[in-house]
Design an enzyme around this catalytic site. Structure first.
Site, short mmCIF file in Angstrom:
data_model
loop_
_atom_site.label_atom_id
_atom_site.label_comp_id
_atom_site.label_asym_id
_atom_site.label_seq_id
_atom_site.Cartn_x
_atom_site.Cartn_y
_atom_site.Cartn_z
N CYS A 165 7.61 3.94 1.63
CA CYS A 165 6.82 4.89 0.35
C CYS A 165 5.61 5.35 1.00
O CYS A 165 4.62 4.71 1.50
CB CYS A 165 6.26 4.12 -0.69
SG CYS A 165 5.42 4.96 -1.93
N CYS A 225 1.87 5.55 -1.31
CA CYS A 225 1.45 4.15 -1.71
C CYS A 225 2.48 3.23 -1.48
O CYS A 225 2.62 2.86 -0.31
CB CYS A 225 1.08 4.28 -3.12
SG CYS A 225 2.57 4.85 -4.29
N SER A 226 2.99 2.54 -2.51
CA SER A 226 4.10 1.34 -2.01
C SER A 226 5.04 1.13 -3.31
O SER A 226 5.32 0.16 -3.68
CB SER A 226 3.24 -0.07 -2.03
OG SER A 226 2.44 -0.08 -3.08
N CYS A 227 5.61 2.38 -3.81
CA CYS A 227 6.91 2.27 -4.66
C CYS A 227 7.86 1.48 -3.91
O CYS A 227 8.31 1.80 -2.90
CB CYS A 227 7.29 3.86 -5.09
SG CYS A 227 5.80 4.74 -5.88
#
Length: 224
Positions: free
Chosen positions: A116, A119-121
């Site tokens: 991702c 961000c950190s999906c």
């Protein structure tokens, strides 16, 4: 800048993410944790132990069971690749960040990796908590530019003729890698197969565990 070897179509659709500003839930939770620890109301070691449990045991085993079933059922495998959302719904799998899932299968000359970039999906309900390295700016930037180098540093050496496909998760679509089934496991039951499926193999930074190594470790524990 070097272009990625392959990039999923999701980059052409716009990439919507939650930005981590001071009012974001993640920052607020961290601040609350720091306050509770400072006041002696929470034990950081117990918090870390709970996080590790969800990160390595509870969460990833849901995805591991799904992968193991796909290894043993060609019909399920095809359905997962065509419409993972329908399969997940039929199996009653619910939880955060699996509103839309796509499954990408590894093959002898194709290797998929998930990132991702903004961000950190991440599919929490299938893989548990995201590892710290997945959220790091270094991984998010470098795996797109130089995937082979990053994978090698993480212990995964790919053959030169292997095509590396990078899939960029977003708030609309999250990905799960279906690793190749290890050889020599034709007669293994699903529960035993699931033990070979690691969180990292479902992100694509590792292969499924070596069955011989797992068997040796199990025998060692039994003898002791």
């Amino acid at each position: 800048m070097e272009e990625p070897e392959h990039m999923g179509d999701e980059h052409t659709h716009g990439h919507h993410h939650d930005h981590h500003d001071a009012s974001s839930p993640e920052i607020r939770v961290e601040a609350l944790e720091d306050l509770l620890v400072a006041k002696g109301l929470a034990d950081p070691e117990r918090i870390d132990a709970t996080i590790r449990r969800f990160e390595h045991d509870i969460g990833p085993m849901v995805g591991a069971q799904l992968v193991a079933q796909a290894w043993t059922d060609s019909g399920l495998r095809q359905r997962l690749l065509a419409d993972a959302d329908a399969v997940v719904a039929e199996m009653g799998l619910r939880g955060p960040e699996i509103e839309h899932i796509e499954v990408k299968a590894n093959a002898p000359r194709i290797h998929n990796v998930v990132v991702c970039t903004l961000c950190s999906c991440y599919p929490w309900a299938l893989l548990g908590l995201p590892p710290n390295w997945y959220k790091s700016p270094e991984y998010r930037a470098r795996v797109v530019r130089e995937p082979r180098s990053v994978l090698a540093e993480m212990g995964l050496e790919l053959e030169p003729d292997t095509e590396v496909r990078i899939w960029d998760s977003s708030s609309e679509t999250r990905f799960l890698v279906l690793p190749e089934r290890p050889a020599g496991t034709d007669d293994w039951p699903i529960e035993q197969l699931a033990g070979l499926v690691t969180r990292d193999s479902m992100i694509g930074v590792a292969r499924a565990a070596d069955p011989q190594r797992v068997a040796r470790a199990r025998n060692s524990v039994t003898r002791s």
